[in-house]
Design a protein around this motif. Structure first.
Motif, PDB file in Angstrom:
ATOM      1  N   VAL A 147      28.932 -24.825  37.155  1.00 16.13           N
ATOM      2  CA  VAL A 147      28.729 -24.554  38.450  1.00 16.13           C
ATOM      3  C   VAL A 147      28.943 -25.988  39.070  1.00 16.13           C
ATOM      4  CG1 VAL A 147      26.939 -24.059  40.029  1.00 16.13           C
ATOM      5  CG2 VAL A 147      27.170 -22.704  38.020  1.00 16.13           C
ATOM      6  N   LEU A 148      29.873 -25.987  40.216  1.00 17.27           N
ATOM      7  CA  LEU A 148      30.008 -27.145  40.908  1.00 17.27           C
ATOM      8  C   LEU A 148      29.453 -26.923  42.360  1.00 17.27           C
ATOM      9  CD1 LEU A 148      31.691 -29.886  41.760  1.00 17.27           C
ATOM     10  CD2 LEU A 148      33.462 -28.497  42.422  1.00 17.27           C
ATOM     11  N   THR A 149      28.570 -27.964  42.764  1.00 18.85           N
ATOM     12  CA  THR A 149      27.670 -27.775  43.959  1.00 18.85           C
ATOM     13  C   THR A 149      28.088 -29.041  45.043  1.00 18.85           C
ATOM     14  OG1 THR A 149      25.823 -26.850  42.828  1.00 18.85           O
ATOM     15  CG2 THR A 149      25.446 -27.857  44.979  1.00 18.85           C
ATOM     16  N   HIS A 150      28.214 -28.763  46.319  1.00 18.30           N
ATOM     17  CA  HIS A 150      28.610 -29.569  47.046  1.00 18.30           C
ATOM     18  C   HIS A 150      27.326 -29.445  48.275  1.00 18.30           C
ATOM     19  CE1 HIS A 150      31.013 -31.269  50.688  1.00 18.30           C
ATOM     20  NE2 HIS A 150      30.271 -32.029  50.446  1.00 18.30           N
ATOM     21  N   ASP A 151      26.556 -30.683  48.265  1.00 17.01           N
ATOM     22  CA  ASP A 151      25.364 -30.893  49.369  1.00 17.01           C
ATOM     23  C   ASP A 151      26.155 -31.424  50.559  1.00 17.01           C
ATOM     24  OD1 ASP A 151      23.464 -29.562  47.729  1.00 17.01           O
ATOM     25  OD2 ASP A 151      23.233 -31.488  46.360  1.00 17.01           O
ATOM     26  N   GLY A 152      26.522 -30.734  51.551  1.00 17.26           N
ATOM     27  CA  GLY A 152      27.423 -31.224  52.703  1.00 17.26           C
ATOM     28  C   GLY A 152      26.293 -31.223  53.749  1.00 17.26           C
ATOM     29  N   PRO A 153      26.752 -31.851  54.765  1.00 11.73           N
ATOM     30  CA  PRO A 153      26.014 -32.067  56.020  1.00 11.73           C
ATOM     31  C   PRO A 153      25.663 -30.616  56.535  1.00 11.73           C
ATOM     32  CG  PRO A 153      28.384 -32.501  56.485  1.00 11.73           C
ATOM     33  CD  PRO A 153      28.297 -32.467  54.963  1.00 11.73           C
ATOM     34  N   GLY A 154      26.343 -29.562  56.468  1.00 17.41           N
ATOM     35  CA  GLY A 154      25.860 -28.299  56.833  1.00 17.41           C
ATOM     36  C   GLY A 154      25.105 -27.486  55.864  1.00 17.41           C
ATOM     37  N   GLY A 155      24.950 -28.191  54.742  1.00 21.80           N
ATOM     38  CA  GLY A 155      24.030 -27.205  53.833  1.00 21.80           C
ATOM     39  C   GLY A 155      24.798 -27.438  52.344  1.00 21.80           C
ATOM     40  N   SER A 156      24.222 -26.506  51.416  1.00 19.62           N
ATOM     41  CA  SER A 156      24.596 -26.598  49.936  1.00 19.62           C
ATOM     42  C   SER A 156      25.240 -25.364  49.627  1.00 19.62           C
ATOM     43  CB  SER A 156      23.548 -26.714  49.231  1.00 19.62           C
ATOM     44  OG  SER A 156      23.761 -27.058  47.785  1.00 19.62           O
ATOM     45  N   VAL A 157      26.417 -25.419  48.808  1.00 21.64           N
ATOM     46  CA  VAL A 157      26.986 -24.093  48.290  1.00 21.64           C
ATOM     47  C   VAL A 157      27.391 -24.577  46.932  1.00 21.64           C
ATOM     48  CG1 VAL A 157      29.020 -22.914  48.224  1.00 21.64           C
ATOM     49  CG2 VAL A 157      28.157 -23.520  50.507  1.00 21.64           C
ATOM     50  N   SER A 158      27.036 -23.603  45.844  1.00 18.51           N
ATOM     51  CA  SER A 158      27.561 -23.710  44.509  1.00 18.51           C
ATOM     52  C   SER A 158      28.477 -22.641  44.164  1.00 18.51           C
ATOM     53  CB  SER A 158      26.178 -23.696  43.902  1.00 18.51           C
ATOM     54  OG  SER A 158      25.235 -24.647  44.203  1.00 18.51           O
ATOM     55  N   VAL A 159      29.289 -22.956  43.204  1.00 15.33           N
ATOM     56  CA  VAL A 159      30.377 -22.258  42.643  1.00 15.33           C
ATOM     57  C   VAL A 159      30.367 -22.289  41.279  1.00 15.33           C
ATOM     58  CG1 VAL A 159      32.769 -21.397  42.552  1.00 15.33           C
ATOM     59  CG2 VAL A 159      31.773 -22.117  45.068  1.00 15.33           C
ATOM     60  N   GLY A 202      36.240 -18.772  41.706  1.00 14.21           N
ATOM     61  CA  GLY A 202      34.744 -19.064  41.185  1.00 14.21           C
ATOM     62  C   GLY A 202      33.974 -17.887  42.020  1.00 14.21           C
ATOM     63  N   GLU A 203      32.979 -17.926  41.594  1.00 20.80           N
ATOM     64  CA  GLU A 203      31.851 -17.069  42.112  1.00 20.80           C
ATOM     65  C   GLU A 203      30.726 -17.867  42.832  1.00 20.80           C
ATOM     66  OE1 GLU A 203      28.133 -14.071  40.823  1.00 20.80           O
ATOM     67  OE2 GLU A 203      29.173 -15.116  39.252  1.00 20.80           O
ATOM     68  N   VAL A 204      30.581 -17.586  44.204  1.00 17.86           N
ATOM     69  CA  VAL A 204      29.579 -18.265  44.887  1.00 17.86           C
ATOM     70  C   VAL A 204      28.123 -17.974  44.396  1.00 17.86           C
ATOM     71  CG1 VAL A 204      28.511 -18.826  47.001  1.00 17.86           C
ATOM     72  CG2 VAL A 204      31.135 -18.628  46.964  1.00 17.86           C
ATOM     73  N   VAL A 205      27.444 -18.824  43.915  1.00 15.87           N
ATOM     74  CA  VAL A 205      26.078 -18.414  43.183  1.00 15.87           C
ATOM     75  C   VAL A 205      24.930 -19.075  44.192  1.00 15.87           C
ATOM     76  CG1 VAL A 205      26.970 -18.340  40.846  1.00 15.87           C
ATOM     77  CG2 VAL A 205      26.213 -20.295  41.721  1.00 15.87           C
ATOM     78  N   ALA A 206      25.394 -19.880  45.021  1.00 14.71           N
ATOM     79  CA  ALA A 206      24.089 -20.301  45.867  1.00 14.71           C
ATOM     80  C   ALA A 206      24.873 -20.764  47.320  1.00 14.71           C
ATOM     81  CB  ALA A 206      23.316 -21.481  45.432  1.00 14.71           C
ATOM     82  N   GLY A 207      24.116 -20.650  48.326  1.00 13.77           N
ATOM     83  CA  GLY A 207      24.552 -20.935  49.637  1.00 13.77           C
ATOM     84  C   GLY A 207      25.564 -20.021  50.039  1.00 13.77           C
ATOM     85  N   HIS A 208      25.201 -18.532  49.877  1.00 11.16           N
ATOM     86  CA  HIS A 208      26.091 -17.597  50.424  1.00 11.16           C
ATOM     87  C   HIS A 208      26.159 -17.581  51.761  1.00 11.16           C
ATOM     88  CE1 HIS A 208      24.943 -16.198  46.296  1.00 11.16           C
ATOM     89  NE2 HIS A 208      26.142 -15.588  46.132  1.00 11.16           N
ATOM     90  N   GLU A 209      25.074 -17.814  52.344  1.00 10.37           N
ATOM     91  CA  GLU A 209      25.234 -17.680  54.068  1.00 10.37           C
ATOM     92  C   GLU A 209      26.428 -18.679  54.740  1.00 10.37           C
ATOM     93  OE1 GLU A 209      22.346 -17.748  58.100  1.00 10.37           O
ATOM     94  OE2 GLU A 209      21.486 -17.666  56.207  1.00 10.37           O
ATOM     95  N   LEU A 210      26.301 -20.011  54.087  1.00 11.09           N
ATOM     96  CA  LEU A 210      27.215 -20.967  54.665  1.00 11.09           C
ATOM     97  C   LEU A 210      28.405 -20.621  54.103  1.00 11.09           C
ATOM     98  CD1 LEU A 210      27.654 -23.653  55.908  1.00 11.09           C
ATOM     99  CD2 LEU A 210      26.795 -24.737  53.743  1.00 11.09           C
ATOM    100  N   ALA A 211      28.922 -20.324  52.976  1.00  7.27           N
ATOM    101  CA  ALA A 211      30.266 -19.921  52.585  1.00  7.27           C
ATOM    102  C   ALA A 211      30.766 -18.705  53.053  1.00  7.27           C
ATOM    103  CB  ALA A 211      30.222 -19.321  51.096  1.00  7.27           C
ATOM    104  N   ARG A 212      29.876 -17.729  53.740  1.00  4.37           N
ATOM    105  CA  ARG A 212      30.399 -16.674  54.538  1.00  4.37           C
ATOM    106  C   ARG A 212      30.792 -17.092  55.756  1.00  4.37           C
ATOM    107  NH1 ARG A 212      25.187 -13.875  52.926  1.00  4.37           N
ATOM    108  NH2 ARG A 212      25.491 -12.855  50.750  1.00  4.37           N
ATOM    109  N   ALA A 213      29.989 -18.215  56.166  1.00  4.99           N
ATOM    110  CA  ALA A 213      30.577 -18.661  57.796  1.00  4.99           C
ATOM    111  C   ALA A 213      31.809 -19.619  57.591  1.00  4.99           C
ATOM    112  CB  ALA A 213      29.340 -19.556  58.170  1.00  4.99           C
TER     113      ALA A 213
END
Length: 233
Positions: A39-51, A122-133
């Motif tokens: 799982v690769l995670t990026h904690d960016g300024p807009g929030g966190s997404v994990s794939v 990959g599969e988004v496993v966290a930060g779905h709302e931000l990934a959808r945006a």
């Protein structure tokens, strides 16, 4: 193919990063099946997404190297753009393609030897709302990171991230809890997607994916190139 699993975290965060970096310092073709499920995670300024990574492609080096790869961005030698592929293992190589998409790679091999893994799906496993945006055209969550451009977009990666360390904040790469260990365990391999010329042939079966995973991108062979060139990492 049988492989050792991606090392689990042990001790401090820095210790875990060291063990993962050691694994990434090997041949990209050997690392490829091991990184599936990580799982690769990026904690960016807009929030966190994990794939969770479900598909990768290995790319190697220049025409005059020990492992020439006609499908690699490095085939004709080092440039300012592809320089991260010659750098330390665990760093990112992000490029812009077709004037509209970013694609992300994790550098492998010893420093000075060009190689990387293109993160194809990959599969988004966290930060779905931000990934959808970030991916408003996706019809379902399965599509959010199904393809290299979609994956980079979901994670918020751009060329500004090229050369940055994927094993240090604001990024982290976590091993799979139960990593696959080879083809018999559900890993498939085949030709790379959309690579023109020899590099896209069955002589380079350097695309690896989790068999049957719904997020894996569709295979598409490249159209014959009108002029010498390559697409990929």
């Amino acid at each position: 193919m049988t492989s050792s699993p991606l090392p689990a975290e042990s001790g401090t965060e820095s210790g875990a990063a060291v063990s993962v970096r050691e694994l990434l310092s090997a041949d990209a073709r050997h690392v490829a099946p091991l990184i599936l499920g990580a799982v690769l995670t990026h904690d960016g300024p807009g929030g966190s997404v994990s794939v969770r990574i479900t598909e990768v492609e290995a790319y190697l080096g220049p025409h005059d190297s020990h492992h020439p790869d006609p499908g690699s961005h490095t085939f004709r030698g080092q440039t300012a753009r592809n320089a991260p592929m010659f750098g330390p293992a665990g760093h990112l190589y992000v490029y812009f393609t077709y004037g509209m998409h970013h694609c992300a790679n994790i550098v492998c091999g010893p420093e000075g030897v060009a190689s990387a893994l293109l993160l194809r799906a990959g599969e988004v496993v966290a930060g779905h709302e931000l990934a959808r945006a970030r991916r408003p055209t996706s019809k379902s969550d399965v599509d959010l990171a199904s393809g290299p451009a979609r994956l980079a977009t979901a994670l918020g990666l751009t060329t500004a991230d090229s050369g940055r360390d994927a094993l240090a904040p604001p990024f982290r790469l976590e091993p799979a809890a139960h990593p696959p260990e080879g083809v018999a365990a559900g890993i498939s391999s085949g030709p790379r997607v959309g690579v023109s010329g020899d590099g896209g042939s069955h002589e380079y079966p350097w695309r690896f994916w989790l068999s049957g995973d719904p997020t894996v991108s569709r295979y598409k062979a490249a159209k014959p190139a009108k002029a010498p060139g390559a697409r990929g990492a």
